[in-house]
Write a protein that holds these residues in place. Structure first.
Motif, PDB file in Angstrom:
ATOM      1  N   ARG A 120     -34.750  38.246 -22.231  1.00  0.00           N
ATOM      2  CA  ARG A 120     -34.999  36.855 -21.719  1.00  0.00           C
ATOM      3  C   ARG A 120     -33.581  36.426 -20.562  1.00  0.00           C
ATOM      4  O   ARG A 120     -33.808  35.803 -19.676  1.00  0.00           O
ATOM      5  CB  ARG A 120     -34.904  35.908 -22.710  1.00  0.00           C
ATOM      6  N   LEU A 121     -32.529  36.736 -20.972  1.00  0.00           N
ATOM      7  CA  LEU A 121     -31.413  36.498 -20.288  1.00  0.00           C
ATOM      8  C   LEU A 121     -31.395  37.254 -18.956  1.00  0.00           C
ATOM      9  O   LEU A 121     -31.032  36.700 -17.944  1.00  0.00           O
ATOM     10  CB  LEU A 121     -29.966  36.854 -21.225  1.00  0.00           C
ATOM     11  N   ASN A 122     -31.681  38.612 -18.973  1.00  0.00           N
ATOM     12  CA  ASN A 122     -31.859  39.098 -17.834  1.00  0.00           C
ATOM     13  C   ASN A 122     -32.934  38.638 -16.760  1.00  0.00           C
ATOM     14  O   ASN A 122     -32.634  38.469 -15.464  1.00  0.00           O
ATOM     15  CB  ASN A 122     -32.409  40.743 -17.962  1.00  0.00           C
ATOM     16  N   LYS A 123     -33.946  38.026 -17.440  1.00  0.00           N
ATOM     17  CA  LYS A 123     -35.146  37.382 -16.311  1.00  0.00           C
ATOM     18  C   LYS A 123     -34.394  36.257 -15.719  1.00  0.00           C
ATOM     19  O   LYS A 123     -34.670  35.865 -14.342  1.00  0.00           O
ATOM     20  CB  LYS A 123     -36.377  37.098 -17.317  1.00  0.00           C
ATOM     21  N   LEU A 160     -25.479  30.366 -21.948  1.00  0.00           N
ATOM     22  CA  LEU A 160     -25.341  29.445 -20.809  1.00  0.00           C
ATOM     23  C   LEU A 160     -24.119  29.756 -19.941  1.00  0.00           C
ATOM     24  O   LEU A 160     -24.489  29.775 -18.776  1.00  0.00           O
ATOM     25  CB  LEU A 160     -25.530  28.019 -21.326  1.00  0.00           C
ATOM     26  N   PRO A 161     -23.087  29.911 -20.338  1.00  0.00           N
ATOM     27  CA  PRO A 161     -21.896  30.074 -19.407  1.00  0.00           C
ATOM     28  C   PRO A 161     -22.038  31.182 -18.253  1.00  0.00           C
ATOM     29  O   PRO A 161     -21.534  30.890 -17.309  1.00  0.00           O
ATOM     30  CB  PRO A 161     -20.705  30.494 -20.562  1.00  0.00           C
ATOM     31  N   GLN A 162     -22.469  32.193 -18.926  1.00  0.00           N
ATOM     32  CA  GLN A 162     -22.905  33.114 -17.820  1.00  0.00           C
ATOM     33  C   GLN A 162     -23.981  32.984 -16.660  1.00  0.00           C
ATOM     34  O   GLN A 162     -23.771  33.470 -15.484  1.00  0.00           O
ATOM     35  CB  GLN A 162     -23.241  34.635 -18.457  1.00  0.00           C
ATOM     36  N   LEU A 163     -24.762  32.157 -16.897  1.00  0.00           N
ATOM     37  CA  LEU A 163     -25.799  31.551 -16.036  1.00  0.00           C
ATOM     38  C   LEU A 163     -25.175  30.637 -15.095  1.00  0.00           C
ATOM     39  O   LEU A 163     -25.102  30.559 -13.662  1.00  0.00           O
ATOM     40  CB  LEU A 163     -27.096  30.817 -16.781  1.00  0.00           C
ATOM     41  N   SER A 169     -40.766  35.065 -27.439  1.00  0.00           N
ATOM     42  CA  SER A 169     -40.389  35.770 -28.585  1.00  0.00           C
ATOM     43  C   SER A 169     -39.729  37.276 -28.179  1.00  0.00           C
ATOM     44  O   SER A 169     -39.312  37.966 -29.031  1.00  0.00           O
ATOM     45  CB  SER A 169     -41.638  36.205 -29.295  1.00  0.00           C
ATOM     46  N   LEU A 170     -39.326  37.457 -26.802  1.00  0.00           N
ATOM     47  CA  LEU A 170     -38.573  38.667 -26.390  1.00  0.00           C
ATOM     48  C   LEU A 170     -37.529  38.616 -26.873  1.00  0.00           C
ATOM     49  O   LEU A 170     -36.875  37.485 -27.115  1.00  0.00           O
ATOM     50  CB  LEU A 170     -38.919  38.441 -24.812  1.00  0.00           C
ATOM     51  N   PRO A 171     -36.622  39.869 -26.970  1.00  0.00           N
ATOM     52  CA  PRO A 171     -35.252  39.681 -27.139  1.00  0.00           C
ATOM     53  C   PRO A 171     -34.257  38.688 -26.189  1.00  0.00           C
ATOM     54  O   PRO A 171     -34.826  38.725 -25.057  1.00  0.00           O
ATOM     55  CB  PRO A 171     -34.785  41.057 -27.219  1.00  0.00           C
ATOM     56  N   ILE A 172     -33.322  38.272 -26.863  1.00  0.00           N
ATOM     57  CA  ILE A 172     -32.539  37.320 -26.300  1.00  0.00           C
ATOM     58  C   ILE A 172     -32.191  38.186 -24.858  1.00  0.00           C
ATOM     59  O   ILE A 172     -31.925  37.630 -23.643  1.00  0.00           O
ATOM     60  CB  ILE A 172     -31.324  36.962 -26.885  1.00  0.00           C
ATOM     61  N   LEU A 222     -34.580  30.666 -21.976  1.00  0.00           N
ATOM     62  CA  LEU A 222     -33.202  30.970 -22.707  1.00  0.00           C
ATOM     63  C   LEU A 222     -33.106  30.617 -24.147  1.00  0.00           C
ATOM     64  O   LEU A 222     -32.410  31.428 -25.020  1.00  0.00           O
ATOM     65  CB  LEU A 222     -31.989  30.128 -21.763  1.00  0.00           C
ATOM     66  N   ALA A 223     -33.530  29.544 -24.583  1.00  0.00           N
ATOM     67  CA  ALA A 223     -33.527  28.914 -25.883  1.00  0.00           C
ATOM     68  C   ALA A 223     -34.229  29.737 -26.754  1.00  0.00           C
ATOM     69  O   ALA A 223     -34.464  29.628 -28.046  1.00  0.00           O
ATOM     70  CB  ALA A 223     -33.959  27.326 -25.828  1.00  0.00           C
ATOM     71  N   GLY A 224     -35.608  30.506 -26.145  1.00  0.00           N
ATOM     72  CA  GLY A 224     -36.629  31.010 -27.041  1.00  0.00           C
ATOM     73  C   GLY A 224     -37.733  29.852 -27.769  1.00  0.00           C
ATOM     74  O   GLY A 224     -38.106  30.292 -28.636  1.00  0.00           O
ATOM     75  N   MET A 225     -37.702  28.761 -27.161  1.00  0.00           N
ATOM     76  CA  MET A 225     -38.653  27.804 -27.846  1.00  0.00           C
ATOM     77  C   MET A 225     -38.706  26.601 -26.672  1.00  0.00           C
ATOM     78  O   MET A 225     -38.214  26.734 -25.688  1.00  0.00           O
ATOM     79  CB  MET A 225     -37.839  26.968 -28.846  1.00  0.00           C
TER      80      MET A 225
END
Length: 224
Positions: free
Chosen positions: A208-211, A147-150, A202-205, A182-185
């Motif tokens: 998901r983070l890039n999106k 979360l901090p980078q976002l 279910s995508l790799p973190i 971000l949480a994957g849930m």
């Protein structure tokens, strides 16, 4: 003096838990040095007390090591009734007061307030003109690590704008919110999950983070 020592130990314990959870915003190395010094002082005091009674032979290096390990365990391992949200299968929709955040995460009040809008974010409690309420989803699972980078991208946004961004469903995320991706849930109030939404979660973190990062940059650009 004893009361001050107890308060100091409590703060160190809370900050150490926050460090383990990825939520400590102070000098990590300085904190570790302080904890190590406190533990060593405690063991040294015990050895000195034993030496006065002739029992020092029983305090081998192994016993000293176990004493330190035992104290660390008490500081770092929360009861099963606390911190359970980190193992949840879905995201909570609740908002926590500062006291509840401290209870659930183990961080100190100073760490909590220093980290606001940098490590996590708060909103004004409903029906009030000021104060802080922390959406509980941001303390779940891997979220505190990413979360901090976002928030750095969204740093110019108000607290409410930040919350609206994370909680709003997005077309590009298959009608999921950035918080969920971000949480994957999913959030606990989401009754059904479409196949394409399940695949998104279910995508790799990193993916998901890039999106979400791309959406956050668009959000900031639109507000300029």
């Amino acid at each position: 003096m004893e009361l001050a020592t107890k308060r100091s130990n409590a703060n160190a314990k809370a900050d150490l838990r926050a460090l383990v959870n990825g939520q400590y915003v102070g000098d990590a190395n300085a904190l570790i040095e302080k904890v190590a010094a406190d533990l060593l002082a405690g063991v040294s005091a015990r050895i000195e007390a034993k030496s006065r009674t002739g029992e020092v032979a029983g305090l081998t290096s192994g016993v000293a090591r176990r004493a330190i390990a035992s104290r660390l365990a008490k500081w770092l391992i929360r009861d099963n009734g606390r911190g359970g949200v980190a193992r949840a299968a879905c995201l909570p929709v609740a908002r926590w007061s500062p006291e509840e955040v401290i209870e659930h995460t183990g961080m100190s009040k100073s760490t909590l307030y220093r980290g606001d809008h940098a490590q996590f974010y708060s909103v004004v409690p409903p029906g009030k003109k000021n104060g802080r309420a922390y959406p509980a989803w941001q303390f779940v699972a891997e979220v505190p690590s990413h979360l901090p980078q976002l928030l750095e991208v969204l740093r110019s946004n108000s607290r409410m704008q930040v919350n609206t961004f994370f909680m709003s469903e997005q077309d590009s995320l298959n009608e999921l919110s950035p918080a969920e991706v971000l949480a994957g849930m999913p959030f606990e109030h989401r009754r059904t999950l479409a196949p394409e939404q399940a695949r998104m979660l279910s995508l790799p973190i990193k993916v998901r983070l890039n999106k979400i990062n791309a959406l956050a940059k668009m959000e900031v650009a639109d507000l300029d």
